[in-house]
Design an enzyme around this catalytic site. Structure first.
Site, mmCIF file in Angstrom:
data_model
loop_
_atom_site.group_PDB
_atom_site.id
_atom_site.type_symbol
_atom_site.label_atom_id
_atom_site.label_comp_id
_atom_site.label_asym_id
_atom_site.label_seq_id
_atom_site.Cartn_x
_atom_site.Cartn_y
_atom_site.Cartn_z
ATOM 1 N N GLU A 1 20.568 3.722 -10.686
ATOM 2 C CA GLU A 1 19.210 3.711 -11.262
ATOM 3 C C GLU A 1 19.281 3.839 -12.778
ATOM 4 O OE1 GLU A 1 16.312 6.434 -9.643
ATOM 5 O OE2 GLU A 1 17.233 6.377 -7.681
ATOM 6 N N MET B 1 5.058 11.090 -9.453
ATOM 7 C CA MET B 1 4.688 11.186 -8.049
ATOM 8 C C MET B 1 3.181 11.111 -7.812
ATOM 9 S SD MET B 1 7.635 11.228 -6.840
ATOM 10 C CE MET B 1 7.509 11.697 -5.133
ATOM 11 N N ARG B 2 2.540 10.208 -8.521
ATOM 12 C CA ARG B 2 1.112 9.972 -8.273
ATOM 13 C C ARG B 2 0.890 8.487 -8.207
ATOM 14 N NH1 ARG B 2 -3.195 13.483 -8.947
ATOM 15 N NH2 ARG B 2 -4.692 11.959 -9.713
ATOM 16 N N GLU C 1 -0.704 -2.490 -5.625
ATOM 17 C CA GLU C 1 -0.073 -2.326 -4.320
ATOM 18 C C GLU C 1 1.261 -1.599 -4.507
ATOM 19 O OE1 GLU C 1 0.862 -5.214 -0.529
ATOM 20 O OE2 GLU C 1 0.595 -6.086 -2.516
ATOM 21 N N HIS D 1 12.685 2.410 -8.244
ATOM 22 C CA HIS D 1 12.533 2.831 -6.847
ATOM 23 C C HIS D 1 13.930 2.905 -6.213
ATOM 24 C CE1 HIS D 1 10.488 3.274 -3.014
ATOM 25 N NE2 HIS D 1 11.387 2.448 -2.507
HETATM 26 C C1 GRF Z 1 14.389 8.622 -8.637
HETATM 27 O O1 GRF Z 1 15.152 8.560 -7.480
HETATM 28 C C2 GRF Z 1 13.477 7.431 -8.726
HETATM 29 O O2 GRF Z 1 14.015 6.279 -8.171
HETATM 30 C C3 GRF Z 1 12.281 7.885 -7.929
HETATM 31 O O3 GRF Z 1 12.148 9.247 -8.238
HETATM 32 C C4 GRF Z 1 13.408 9.779 -8.627
HETATM 33 C C5 GRF Z 1 13.235 10.387 -9.972
HETATM 34 O O4 GRF Z 1 14.399 11.036 -10.408
HETATM 35 N N1 GRF Z 1 11.130 7.076 -8.234
HETATM 36 P P1 GRF Z 1 14.502 11.593 -11.885
HETATM 37 O O5 GRF Z 1 13.315 12.528 -12.084
HETATM 38 O O6 GRF Z 1 14.457 10.425 -12.822
HETATM 39 O O7 GRF Z 1 15.796 12.333 -11.951
#
Ligand code: GRF
Length: 211
Positions: free
Chosen positions: A185, A101-102, A154, A120
């Site tokens: 994911e 988250m950075r 970007e 994402h």
């Molecule tokens: C996921 O939804 C990913 O797409 C987003 O952040 C979340 C991370 O989840 N970038 P985790 O920590 O892998 O469970």
């Protein structure tokens, strides 16, 4: 004619996973490596948050971990410069952002061009940024999903490697949709990493071809 072509390497690679939270994508990749499906090893799990659950899981798995507190650095560039140094020391081939988250500085992105990928939870280029599952519901789109892409300065706009489609149901909440997207994911992120070290990804300008 393409100006810029990059082909991923065919080799046993060394991965660094960057995370800030629970780390379920990291665990999914780790599981696939242990199952022999990805030709790579995890050389480092890095976090900006010492208390991240994913970091604890990595320690329990006896993986090398590192966390650096951004508050100990004078600028974002300083912080990223230190991480570049730590990554280079360990001969990492690919950085997988998994809920990190950075926002990476351009200096970091340039140091590892074509060597950083991200997952994402939406179908990019729709819904970049945060809280994108809720945004998909609010927009009334019928389908959302997940995207694995190369990272460029970007945010959320780098070349797309793979995507998965997830229907948005009428009674979905942010949690129910997030949960269904997360399952996809885990599949596509592992698949993208697998393809990377099979030497099967070719980036031509902003398109990625699977060879
Ligand atoms: C996921 O939804 C990913 O797409 C987003 O952040 C979340 C991370 O989840 N970038 P985790 O920590 O892998 O469970």
């Amino acid at each position: 004619m393409s100006k810029d072509v990059y082909r991923s390497p065919k080799k046993r690679g060394k991965i660094a996973v960057f995370l800030s939270g629970r780390g379920s994508n990291f665990v999914a990749i780790h599981d696939e490596i242990r199952a022999g499906k990805i030709n790579a090893d995890i050389g480092l799990v890095f976090s900006n948050k010492q208390e991240a659950l994913g970091l604890k899981i990595a320690q329990e798995c006896n993986l090398q971990t590192l966390s650096l507190n951004p508050k100990d650095f004078t600028s974002r560039e300083d912080y990223d410069r230190k991480i570049v140094e730590e990554i280079k020391k360990r001969d990492i081939d690919l950085i997988c952002l998994a809920g990190y988250m950075r926002i990476l500085t351009p200096l970091f992105c340039e140091a590892f061009r074509n060597k950083i990928i991200n997952i994402h939870p939406a179908l990019l280029p729709s819904f970049p940024g945060l809280h994108v599952q809720q945004k998909a519901i609010d927009w009334g789109v019928r389908y959302s999903g997940a995207t694995v892409h190369f990272v460029t300065p970007e945010v959320d706009m780098g070349p797309i490697i793979t995507q998965a489609i997830v229907p948005v149901l009428q009674d979905d909440t942010e949690d129910t949709l997030s949960e269904r997207i997360l399952k996809e994911e885990h599949k596509i992120y592992s698949e993208a990493v697998r393809l990377y070290f099979e030497g099967m990804l070719e980036v031509r300008d902003r398109r990625v071809f699977i060879l």
